[in-house]
Design a protein around this motif. Structure first.
Motif, PDB file in Angstrom:
ATOM      1  N   TYR A 129       0.745  -1.109  -0.065  1.00  0.00           N
ATOM      2  CA  TYR A 129      -0.028  -0.065  -0.085  1.00  0.00           C
ATOM      3  C   TYR A 129       0.955   1.226  -0.038  1.00  0.00           C
ATOM      4  O   TYR A 129       1.610   1.446   0.977  1.00  0.00           O
ATOM      5  N   LYS A 130       0.706   2.065  -1.046  1.00  0.00           N
ATOM      6  CA  LYS A 130       1.524   3.131  -0.951  1.00  0.00           C
ATOM      7  C   LYS A 130       0.668   4.630  -0.464  1.00  0.00           C
ATOM      8  O   LYS A 130      -0.314   4.493  -0.761  1.00  0.00           O
ATOM      9  N   LEU A 131       1.217   5.240   0.392  1.00  0.00           N
ATOM     10  CA  LEU A 131       0.605   6.110   1.231  1.00  0.00           C
ATOM     11  C   LEU A 131       1.016   7.630   0.681  1.00  0.00           C
ATOM     12  O   LEU A 131       1.964   8.076   1.411  1.00  0.00           O
ATOM     13  N   ALA A 143       5.146   7.080   2.646  1.00  0.00           N
ATOM     14  CA  ALA A 143       5.386   5.847   3.311  1.00  0.00           C
ATOM     15  C   ALA A 143       4.821   4.651   2.420  1.00  0.00           C
ATOM     16  O   ALA A 143       3.981   4.940   1.555  1.00  0.00           O
ATOM     17  N   ILE A 144       5.231   3.379   2.770  1.00  0.00           N
ATOM     18  CA  ILE A 144       4.691   2.243   2.179  1.00  0.00           C
ATOM     19  C   ILE A 144       4.080   1.350   3.327  1.00  0.00           C
ATOM     20  O   ILE A 144       5.073   1.178   4.278  1.00  0.00           O
ATOM     21  N   GLY A 145       3.142   0.706   3.296  1.00  0.00           N
ATOM     22  CA  GLY A 145       2.473  -0.037   3.906  1.00  0.00           C
ATOM     23  C   GLY A 145       2.574  -1.523   3.369  1.00  0.00           C
ATOM     24  O   GLY A 145       2.509  -1.598   2.287  1.00  0.00           O
ATOM     25  N   SER A 169       1.070 -21.093   5.983  1.00  0.00           N
ATOM     26  CA  SER A 169       1.622 -22.219   6.493  1.00  0.00           C
ATOM     27  C   SER A 169       1.987 -21.867   8.075  1.00  0.00           C
ATOM     28  O   SER A 169       1.907 -22.704   8.820  1.00  0.00           O
ATOM     29  N   ALA A 170       2.381 -20.641   8.244  1.00  0.00           N
ATOM     30  CA  ALA A 170       2.641 -20.189   9.559  1.00  0.00           C
ATOM     31  C   ALA A 170       1.411 -19.576  10.439  1.00  0.00           C
ATOM     32  O   ALA A 170       1.515 -19.206  11.554  1.00  0.00           O
ATOM     33  N   ASN A 171       0.233 -19.498   9.642  1.00  0.00           N
ATOM     34  CA  ASN A 171      -0.995 -18.785  10.193  1.00  0.00           C
ATOM     35  C   ASN A 171      -0.720 -17.391  10.801  1.00  0.00           C
ATOM     36  O   ASN A 171      -1.108 -17.127  11.702  1.00  0.00           O
ATOM     37  N   MET A 172       0.093 -16.707   9.799  1.00  0.00           N
ATOM     38  CA  MET A 172       0.451 -15.225  10.487  1.00  0.00           C
ATOM     39  C   MET A 172       0.019 -14.389   9.298  1.00  0.00           C
ATOM     40  O   MET A 172       0.238 -14.416   8.321  1.00  0.00           O
ATOM     41  N   ASP A 173      -0.551 -13.146   9.917  1.00  0.00           N
ATOM     42  CA  ASP A 173      -0.624 -11.827   9.111  1.00  0.00           C
ATOM     43  C   ASP A 173       0.557 -10.945   9.908  1.00  0.00           C
ATOM     44  O   ASP A 173       0.408 -10.550  11.081  1.00  0.00           O
ATOM     45  N   LEU A 174       1.150 -10.177   8.925  1.00  0.00           N
ATOM     46  CA  LEU A 174       2.292  -9.368   9.719  1.00  0.00           C
ATOM     47  C   LEU A 174       2.153  -7.992   8.781  1.00  0.00           C
ATOM     48  O   LEU A 174       1.972  -8.078   7.607  1.00  0.00           O
ATOM     49  N   TYR A 175       2.376  -6.858   9.483  1.00  0.00           N
ATOM     50  CA  TYR A 175       2.294  -5.645   8.833  1.00  0.00           C
ATOM     51  C   TYR A 175       3.538  -4.663   9.171  1.00  0.00           C
ATOM     52  O   TYR A 175       3.920  -4.751  10.218  1.00  0.00           O
ATOM     53  N   TRP A 176       4.008  -3.855   8.211  1.00  0.00           N
ATOM     54  CA  TRP A 176       5.241  -3.029   8.458  1.00  0.00           C
ATOM     55  C   TRP A 176       4.898  -1.749   7.612  1.00  0.00           C
ATOM     56  O   TRP A 176       4.019  -1.645   6.888  1.00  0.00           O
ATOM     57  N   ILE A 177       5.597  -0.752   8.310  1.00  0.00           N
ATOM     58  CA  ILE A 177       5.411   0.534   7.416  1.00  0.00           C
ATOM     59  C   ILE A 177       6.967   0.754   6.990  1.00  0.00           C
ATOM     60  O   ILE A 177       7.813   0.931   7.843  1.00  0.00           O
ATOM     61  N   GLY A 178       7.129   1.249   5.881  1.00  0.00           N
ATOM     62  CA  GLY A 178       8.380   1.831   5.533  1.00  0.00           C
ATOM     63  C   GLY A 178       8.175   3.351   5.405  1.00  0.00           C
ATOM     64  O   GLY A 178       7.681   3.966   4.652  1.00  0.00           O
TER      65      GLY A 178
END
Length: 194
Positions: free
Chosen positions: A151-153, A157-159, A166-175
């Motif tokens: 996601y471009k902000l 910034a970039i989300g 397989s690891a059952n994970m949702d992860l979020y970062w902000i650049g």
């Protein structure tokens, strides 16, 4: 002759004062006096139109003072915002600089946790074990596939959202500001595991 003149002036002055007092009582201006001294000044009430104009101008004055206070309180922000915006545009990391495996390893080994957090590894041995566990888990879970959504902000910034089924994970970062910051991680909801 001087005494007669002084007496006639005193009589005239008394007549003027009596006329002024009578005029004040009746609410009319004194026709016999040509100059007003502070003791002779008569306050006349304002008309409805004059009251309306006075209230309007007081409202304008109040609004101007309020606006001046608002502008001066946010003046620092107003002046600095364009420079901050330009700085954020210049320091926004590119999408290519985001390495999914490296960032997942950092999250799994607890790099984002504060120093006093109980889950943060402390000491050389626990850090080495956490590093090895994170590497193995990341390699196994990402080898089966993962999904990256960007996601471009507004160029500042970039989300990035990474889903690892397989690891059952949702992860979020902000650049932003030339680095990637881990924001949040959660398990994938049961109804979205496809």
């Amino acid at each position: 002759e001087d005494t007669a003149r002084t007496m006639s002036e005193a009589a005239q002055r008394r007549e003027r004062q009596a006329a002024a007092a009578a005029a004040r009582r009746s609410g009319r201006p004194n026709p016999t006096t040509t100059t007003n001294t502070p003791s002779e000044a008569v306050a006349t009430p304002l008309s409805d139109e004059q009251n309306q104009q006075l209230l309007t101008w007081l409202g304008y004055l109040f609004a101007a003072v309020a606006m001046a206070r608002i502008v001066t309180s946010y003046l620092y922000f107003i002046i600095c915002f364009p420079f901050l915006y330009l700085y954020m545009i210049q320091t926004c990391p590119s999408e290519a600089s985001f390495d999914v495996k490296k960032e997942i390893k950092r999250v799994l080994r607890g790099h984002h946790l504060p120093e006093d957090h109980p889950d943060k590894p402390k000491g050389f041995l626990s850090e080495a074990v956490a590093r090895m566990t994170a590497t193995v888990t990341t390699e196994l879970s990402t080898s089966l596939g993962y999904e990256v959504t960007v996601y471009k902000l507004h160029l500042i910034a970039i989300g990035i959202w990474v889903r690892v089924p397989s690891a059952n994970m949702d992860l979020y970062w902000i650049g932003a500001f030339s680095k990637w910051t881990y924001v949040y991680g959660a398990e994938i909801p049961d109804d979205k595991t496809d």
